[in-house]
Write an enzyme that holds these catalytic residues in place. Structure first.
Site, PDB file in Angstrom:
ATOM      1  N   LEU A 197       0.735  -1.065  -0.037  1.00  0.00           N
ATOM      2  CA  LEU A 197       0.015   0.014  -0.066  1.00  0.00           C
ATOM      3  C   LEU A 197       1.071   1.125  -0.052  1.00  0.00           C
ATOM      4  CD1 LEU A 197      -2.534  -0.931   2.429  1.00  0.00           C
ATOM      5  CD2 LEU A 197      -2.947  -0.804   0.079  1.00  0.00           C
TER       6      LEU A 197
ATOM      7  N   GLU B 284      -8.888   5.310  10.506  1.00  0.00           N
ATOM      8  CA  GLU B 284      -8.650   5.436   9.392  1.00  0.00           C
ATOM      9  C   GLU B 284      -7.921   4.433   8.728  1.00  0.00           C
ATOM     10  OE1 GLU B 284      -6.262   8.981   6.534  1.00  0.00           O
ATOM     11  OE2 GLU B 284      -6.460   9.242   8.685  1.00  0.00           O
ATOM     12  N   LEU B 285      -8.413   3.906   7.589  1.00  0.00           N
ATOM     13  CA  LEU B 285      -7.935   2.572   7.451  1.00  0.00           C
ATOM     14  C   LEU B 285      -6.362   2.383   7.017  1.00  0.00           C
ATOM     15  CD1 LEU B 285      -8.381  -0.306   6.058  1.00  0.00           C
ATOM     16  CD2 LEU B 285      -8.778   0.926   4.070  1.00  0.00           C
ATOM     17  N   ASP B 286      -5.685   1.542   7.741  1.00  0.00           N
ATOM     18  CA  ASP B 286      -4.345   1.349   7.312  1.00  0.00           C
ATOM     19  C   ASP B 286      -3.551   2.593   7.408  1.00  0.00           C
ATOM     20  OD1 ASP B 286      -4.540  -1.237   6.862  1.00  0.00           O
ATOM     21  OD2 ASP B 286      -4.903  -0.737   4.611  1.00  0.00           O
ATOM     22  N   SER B 287      -3.740   3.498   8.568  1.00  0.00           N
ATOM     23  CA  SER B 287      -2.984   4.779   8.745  1.00  0.00           C
ATOM     24  C   SER B 287      -2.684   4.953  10.136  1.00  0.00           C
ATOM     25  CB  SER B 287      -3.992   6.284   8.363  1.00  0.00           C
ATOM     26  OG  SER B 287      -4.105   5.797   6.824  1.00  0.00           O
TER      27      SER B 287
END
Length: 329
Positions: free
Chosen positions: A241, A271-274
């Site tokens: 990602l 917050e997705l993948d953050s």
């Protein structure tokens, strides 16, 4: 950023230097390694992490606390970010639990925490404290789950696995299901839909755990779930990602001819993948890799990255740094 590592050569106050001179550094080989209760038949190892506003005298106070009880420091790390007025430390020490009872130790460190308005002060004695209780969530892919179960069986994963939760059903005669049954670990199949993520059911199953591990769980956890759980959730994802999102990211990267793959373990946020990163690993790939070897390398990297992050977390090596970063000693 500036890392301040304490040693007898540092410019310490007379009080702090006197305390450090009392410590034996003959066992410095333990610095940065897992605590081992075999260090002494009478002394047991402990670890303490501290996070507070940066003021003069913190190191001296913490060292005096341990030394006054007859403890011996094996390793000490300090991190003070430049222009941030914040202090982080992690100490490994050995002590006699008869002279310094575990409960008294907690009270002593808590007194120091109050004195310095600490944001966090955690002490852990692996041989005396209960292991962390965790639950594992996963979807279809098994590689991270299998790795964790085998490491746990070998005593290399310092946790108690309470249950495994998945949105995919598994046949009862599979290797994983037989393993879980043999070790008394419950498996819960909770099918999800876009309209119903079964979060209330999951919260009920994990309410007594200390943290959660998403071992390739391909479902989003809502903000309400994270607030309702109220403890840390650790996730592993392919390190491809943000370039390769959606389905089959490894195949996307393979088709694009990438030369470097990775894996990232991080805390879960809304917050997705953050979320703040705990661990990252990378490995080179080349034109000689076919799709199978490419995917295998990616999965192996994910397993290693997840295991190292969980081990670091259980050894109190991971501390929050602001809202987006971590300090990992």
């Amino acid at each position: 950023m500036m890392i301040r590592r304490v040693s007898t050569n540092s410019c310490l106050s007379a009080t702090a230097f006197g305390s450090f001179m009392k410590w034996s550094f003959n066992s410095s080989k333990f610095h940065g390694e897992s605590l081992d209760s075999s260090v002494s038949p009478l002394l047991v190892p402990g670890v303490h992490v501290f996070h507070c506003p940066d003021v003069v005298g913190i190191v001296a106070k913490l060292s005096d606390c341990i030394a006054a009880k007859g403890g011996n420091i094996l390793g000490y790390d300090v991190f003070v970010p430049e222009n941030k007025n914040v202090f982080y430390s992690r100490s490994e020490f050995i002590f006699d639990p008869v002279k310094w009872p575990r409960r008294q130790m907690g009270e002593d460190f808590q007194t120091i925490a109050q004195k310095f308005n600490a944001m966090s002060s955690v002490v852990r004695v692996p041989s005396l404290d209960p292991k962390y209780k965790i639950a594992l969530l996963l979807s279809k892919q098994d590689h991270c789950l299998v790795e964790m179960l085998h490491k746990w069986q070998d005593g290399k994963l310092p946790v108690d696995i309470t249950c495994v939760i998945s949105n995919h059903e598994r046949a009862p005669n599979t290797h994983i299901m037989r393993f879980l049954q043999r070790h008394g670990i419950s498996y819960h199949y909770l099918p999800t839909t876009d309209q119903n993520k079964i979060e209330e059911e999951i919260l009920e199953l994990v309410k007594d755990t200390d943290f959660l591990v998403l071992a390739r769980y391909m479902q989003l956890l809502s903000g309400n779930f994270l607030k309702g759980y109220g403890k840390d959730v650790i996730n592993i994802h392919h390190g491809l990602l943000p370039s390769f999102k959606g389905r089959s990211p490894a195949k996307q990267a393979f088709d694009a001819g990438v030369k470097l793959i990775g894996a990232t373990t991080h805390f879960v946020t809304e917050e997705l993948d953050s979320g703040p990163i705990i661990e990252q690993m990378v490995e080179r790939v080349s034109h000689r890799d076919n799709l199978r070897s490419f995917v295998q390398k990616s999965e192996d990297l994910e397993k290693k990255c997840l295991m190292k992050a969980i081990k670091s977390y259980c050894e109190l090596r991971v501390l929050p740094y602001g809202t987006q970063k971590t300090v990992v000693f």
